[in-house]
Structures are given as structure tokens and as C-alpha cells.
Motif scaffolding. Structure first.
Motif, short mmCIF file in Angstrom:
data_model
loop_
_atom_site.label_atom_id
_atom_site.label_comp_id
_atom_site.label_asym_id
_atom_site.label_seq_id
_atom_site.Cartn_x
_atom_site.Cartn_y
_atom_site.Cartn_z
N PHE A 122 -4.53 -44.36 47.23
CA PHE A 122 -5.87 -43.99 46.79
C PHE A 122 -5.95 -43.91 45.27
O PHE A 122 -6.92 -44.37 44.66
CB PHE A 122 -6.26 -42.64 47.41
CG PHE A 122 -7.63 -42.15 46.99
CD1 PHE A 122 -8.77 -42.76 47.48
CD2 PHE A 122 -7.76 -41.09 46.11
CE1 PHE A 122 -10.03 -42.32 47.11
CE2 PHE A 122 -9.01 -40.65 45.73
CZ PHE A 122 -10.15 -41.26 46.23
N GLY A 123 -4.95 -43.33 44.64
CA GLY A 123 -4.93 -43.25 43.18
C GLY A 123 -4.93 -44.62 42.52
O GLY A 123 -5.58 -44.83 41.49
N THR A 124 -4.22 -45.56 43.11
CA THR A 124 -4.20 -46.92 42.59
C THR A 124 -5.58 -47.56 42.69
O THR A 124 -6.04 -48.24 41.77
CB THR A 124 -3.17 -47.78 43.34
OG1 THR A 124 -1.88 -47.16 43.24
CG2 THR A 124 -3.10 -49.18 42.76
N ALA A 125 -6.26 -47.33 43.82
CA ALA A 125 -7.61 -47.87 44.00
C ALA A 125 -8.56 -47.32 42.93
O ALA A 125 -9.34 -48.06 42.33
CB ALA A 125 -8.13 -47.55 45.40
N VAL A 126 -8.48 -46.01 42.67
CA VAL A 126 -9.35 -45.40 41.67
C VAL A 126 -9.01 -45.92 40.28
O VAL A 126 -9.89 -46.13 39.44
CB VAL A 126 -9.22 -43.86 41.72
CG1 VAL A 126 -9.98 -43.21 40.56
CG2 VAL A 126 -9.74 -43.33 43.05
N ALA A 127 -7.72 -46.15 40.03
CA ALA A 127 -7.31 -46.64 38.71
C ALA A 127 -7.79 -48.06 38.46
O ALA A 127 -8.10 -48.43 37.33
CB ALA A 127 -5.78 -46.57 38.59
N LEU A 128 -7.85 -48.87 39.51
CA LEU A 128 -8.35 -50.23 39.35
C LEU A 128 -9.83 -50.23 39.02
O LEU A 128 -10.31 -51.03 38.21
CB LEU A 128 -8.10 -51.03 40.62
CG LEU A 128 -6.64 -51.35 40.96
CD1 LEU A 128 -6.55 -52.03 42.32
CD2 LEU A 128 -6.00 -52.20 39.88
N LYS A 129 -10.57 -49.33 39.66
CA LYS A 129 -12.01 -49.24 39.46
C LYS A 129 -12.42 -47.86 39.95
O LYS A 129 -12.24 -47.54 41.13
CB LYS A 129 -12.71 -50.35 40.26
CG LYS A 129 -14.14 -50.61 39.88
CD LYS A 129 -14.66 -51.83 40.65
CE LYS A 129 -16.08 -52.18 40.25
NZ LYS A 129 -16.56 -53.39 40.97
#
Length: 465
Positions: free
Chosen positions: A207-214
Motif C-alpha cells: 500500500f505504501g508503494t502504491a501511495v508513493a507512486l501516486k
């Protein structure tokens, strides 16, 4: 000795099946087993393969554009230039487009994704993104079904296919432009699946990676909070910080990345006066933006709801930008409160309840984002999956199922009417995509509120007391 051998060797010869009969039956059994395997394969893989295939077909046009005009290939060209800027050691937010910053996302995607991908050249850059989105579409249907039904068996075929095709127009836009919203949905749904399986750390990293991408999926963390999944909340915050600041900082230099992160934050969330709309003020108030915040501005202020070169006004009153901004966020909070009430403040007591709640959260995400272009509403897929499942489920009362069907029809009519913007943008300026999504959310809330006690585990808990 011979008698013993005859006794141990099986039935007498006279009672044994004829060898010709055995040989004749074996091909029939083999054919039957082969047919069963084909049926099982079709049942499990038909829908994912169909959707992935359609997604690949949608990629043909942007691939052709990458050959002909790679510098003008929608958002693909912007991502490619961002990646090349990272490789060249250039500033990420320096390039302008129409008086506004061309690249408007956190540095993470450019540093860790677009930069290495741009080494392949503009054509393969598009091919990889297109294949990734096509696979994400199939995965989203699988994950949404797992969350709603607790299993994936591909049945009924029409229901699985219908839930996937419900967002086909948005997938077309995503493939044409080169956006990542479908990938973000896949990552978020995978995170919810991991959370259900008691893997909060892996869930948070994803989830953190998804938020970091956008940053678009960030509102979904509120569901972790109300569920009191504190490990997931804390790990998500750590993951976001690491993916936005630390890891790109290792690549670009911490000081430089810190400045770029501050620039991005000021650009996207620094001004909440209502005078600007993130980093896209020129088109952020127009009918292209279907967030509740933007719709509130269009209906409550004298702002251009059409194209920059063709004015269109749909406001019913004319209030200050600040008040319109407050109304927009107030509507988001109101829908969040309705989610709490629909769940009776008892979140995720069973997987069935959790599936409807996650569908509601995914529906809220595009509505509550300051910028929600039409393709953002691919996040309605879990909502449609839940509605299709529960509207035909005999566990619910006839009245609840009837309301679910009527609500789904009204929501679909609102959303489908958005196609009229190809001729006249007025309906979309009024926010039919947003209102259709709100109707879908309200229908899901009604279903969640009316789930039987035995589905929500209340009978067992009462018996235990």
C-alpha cells in the motif's frame, strides 16, 4: 503352492473383465478427464484471459503513436521525459506545460519506475506499461472477487465478466493515456487481501508503494485506522516515508530529493484557499475533474466548467472559493460518516462484511481526491463486483435485493450518461460521473447496513455472551 498363488492373484479368470473391454474404456476415461481439465481451465482462466486480451488490444493505438510521434504520445511522453530527466541528473519539476508543471507526482515513480523503463526506448516503454495495465485489469477482477466472495472460481461466468467490463471505458482511457490508476487499484486490493490473511507488514509495504507512486490511494488508509489495524497503519506510514523520501534520496541525493518532495507537496496540497486545484488549476475546475471538491466548485461558483477555449457555466449560486472548498470536503466527510453508520461502527466482523466495506472505500477514493479525471473511476470495479454478487444473493431480503438492483441501475445510468460529453459536455459538467459514483456508494451502504446478523457474526457473538 499353486492354490495359494491362485488365491492371492485376485478373482478367478472367469470373473475378470474382458481385456478388450478394458482397452476400449480407457480412451473414454482419458477423454473425460481431458474434458474436465479443459472445463476447469476455462472456468478459472477465461475471464482473466479475456480481460487481459482486451487490455492488450487497447494498447495497440498508443504503441503505434510511440512509433509515429513519441514526443506527443499523451502521458506516456511525459513519463518518458521524466525518466530521461532522472537518468540525466536534471531537475524533475522544471519542465512546464501550459504554464503549469508538467510532472505532478511524487519523485518515486520517476526515479524507481520510469527512469529504468525509459532505457528501453519510447516504444518498449509503452509496451511494458500497456502489458502491466492489462495484467492489472485481470488481477483486479480476481482480487475484488476474492474480497467479496472469499473465493475465485470464475462462476458465474457472466458475473465475473460483467464486473470486469463495467470499467472497460476507463481502461481504454488508461491505456490510451498511459496512466497507472489500474495498477494502483491492483496494489491496493492486493494489500487488502494480505491484510485479511494476517500479513499487515506486507500489506503496508504494498500500500505504501502504491501511495508513493501516486498519492491518489492515500484516503484508503482511513479504513486501516477505523479497523484499528495499528501495525498496518504504522507500517504504511513508514513505507510511504521510505518510498517517497528515503529510497529516491539514496538514488538522487537526500538533500535534492527533500527539496523536490517539498516542491511537490507545496504544488499539490499547499494551497487550500479554493483558488487553485492542485497542480492543474487551468483544467482542474472543468468537467474533466469529477471529484466532489471540483463538482462543488462548479455548482457553487462562477468558474469555467468547459474547455479552456470554450466557456461553460453550470453554477446555481456564486459563493467564495473557500466556502466551496469546505463544502466539497464536507461532502467527503459526510460520505465517510455514512460508511461508519452503514457498518454500525462494527468493521469487518466477517469476510463478507469486509468485502462490502472495501468496495465502499474504493468508491470513496476517487470521489474524495482533489483531482479525479474520469479514468480514476476504474476504482468502482470492487463496488460493481459487490453489487452484482449481493443483488442476486438469496441471503438478503427481497426488499434489499430490489433496492440494490434499482440503485445499481440508477448509478449505471448516471455514469453511462457521461458519454454525452462527446457531443455536449453539460451533463458531465454537472458531475454525472460523480453523482453516479455517489449512488453506487449509497447502494453499497444500504446493502452493508441490511446484511443479516448471521452474515455479520452477531448471532454467534450474542450466543457467546
Amino acid at each position: 503352492m499353486y492354490a495359494a498363488d491362485e488365491h492371492n492373484s485376485g478373482p478367478p479368470l472367469s470373473q475378470r473383465p474382458d481385456i478388450k473391454t478394458v482397452i476400449a474404456e480407457r480412451p473414454i476415461q482419458a477423454v473425460s478427464a481431458s474434458r474436465d481439465l479443459r472445463t476447469e481451465f476455462f472456468r478459472l482462466w477465461a475471464v482473466p484471459l479475456i480481460l487481459s486480451g482486451i487490455g492488450c488490444v487497447f494498447t495497440i493505438l498508443p504503441i503505434a503513436n510511440a512509433f509515429r510521434t513519441p514526443d506527443h504520445n499523451k502521458d506516456y511522453a511525459i513519463w518518458y521525459r521524466a525518466g530521461r530527466s532522472i537518468l540525466a541528473g536534471e531537475p524533475l519539476y522544471l519542465r512546464m506545460m501550459g504554464g503549469e508543471t508538467e510532472y505532478m507526482y511524487p519523485p518515486t515513480a520517476a526515479v524507481l519506475f520510469y527512469a529504468p523503463l525509459s532505457i528501453l526506448g519510447p516504444v518498449l516503454f509503452v509496451v511494458v506499461l500497456g502489458l502491466l495495465n492489462a495484467a492489472s485489469w485481470a488481477f483486479c477482477v480476481w482480487a475484488a472477487t476474492i474480497l467479496v466472495k472469499e473465493k475465485w472460481n470464475g462462476e458465474p461466468f457472466w458475473a465475473a465478466l460483467a464486473s470486469g467490463l463495467s470499467i472497460a471505458p476507463y481502461v481504454w482511457d488508461i491505456q490510451l493515456l498511459g496512466q497507472l490508476n489500474l495498477l494502483l487499484l491492483a496494489m491496493t486490493l492486493a494489500a487488502f487481501v494480505l491484510l485479511r490473511n494476517q500479513r499487515p507488514i506486507m500489506c503496508s509495504v504494498l500500500f505504501g508503494t502504491a501511495v508513493a507512486l501516486k498519492a491518489f490511494p492515500l484516503p484508503a488508509i482511513a479504513y486501516f485506522i477505523v479497523r484499528r489495524k495499528w501495525i498496518a497503519v504504522a507500517a504504511s506510514v513508514v513505507s510511504i516515508v521510505a518510498m517517497v523520501w528515503l529510497i529516491p534520496g539514496v538514488v538522487r541525493g537526500l538533500e535534492r530529493n527533500t527539496k523536490e518532495v517539498k516542491h511537490w507537496a507545496a504544488m499539490m496540497i499547499g494551497d487550500q484557499s479554493g483558488e487553485t486545484m492542485a497542480a492543474r488549476s487551468e483544467i482542474g475546475f472543468t468537467r474533466r475533474n469529477q471529484s466532489l471538491i471540483a463538482v462543488s466548485h462548479r455548482l457553487l461558483r462562477h468558474v469555467n466548467a468547459g474547455n479552456p477555449n470554450k466557456d461553460l457555466y453550470v453554477n446555481v449560486v456564486d459563493i467564495s472559493p473557500k466556502i466551496a472548498q469546505i463544502v466539497g470536503y464536507g461532502l467527503c466527510l459526510l460520505l465517510g460518516l455514512l460508511l461508519l453508520i452503514a457498518c454500525r461502527f462494527n468493521f469487518g466482523p466477517t469476510p463478507q462484511c469486509e468485502g462490502v466495506e472495501i468496495a465502499m472505500v474504493c468508491t470513496l477514493v476517487p470521489l474524495c481526491s482533489p483531482l479525479s479525471w474520469t479514468y480514476f473511476f476504474c476504482w468502482l470495479l470492487p463496488g460493481w463486483t459487490a453489487i452484482i454478487f449481493w443483488a442476486n444473493n438469496p441471503v438478503l431480503t427481497t426488499q434489499t435485493r430490489r433496492f440494490a438492483k434499482y440503485g445499481a441501475v440508477v448509478a449505471a445510468l448516471f455514469i453511462i450518461s457521461a458519454v454525452s460529453e462527446q457531443i455536449d459536455p453539460t451533463l458531465q459538467a454537472y458531475g454525472v460521473t460523480a453523482f453516479g459514483s455517489v449512488m453506487l456508494f449509497l447502494t453499497l451502504a444500504y446493502v452493508r447496513f441490511n446484511l443479516p446478523d448471521r452474515i455479520c457474526g452477531l448471532d454467534q457473538s450474542a450466543g457467546g455472551r
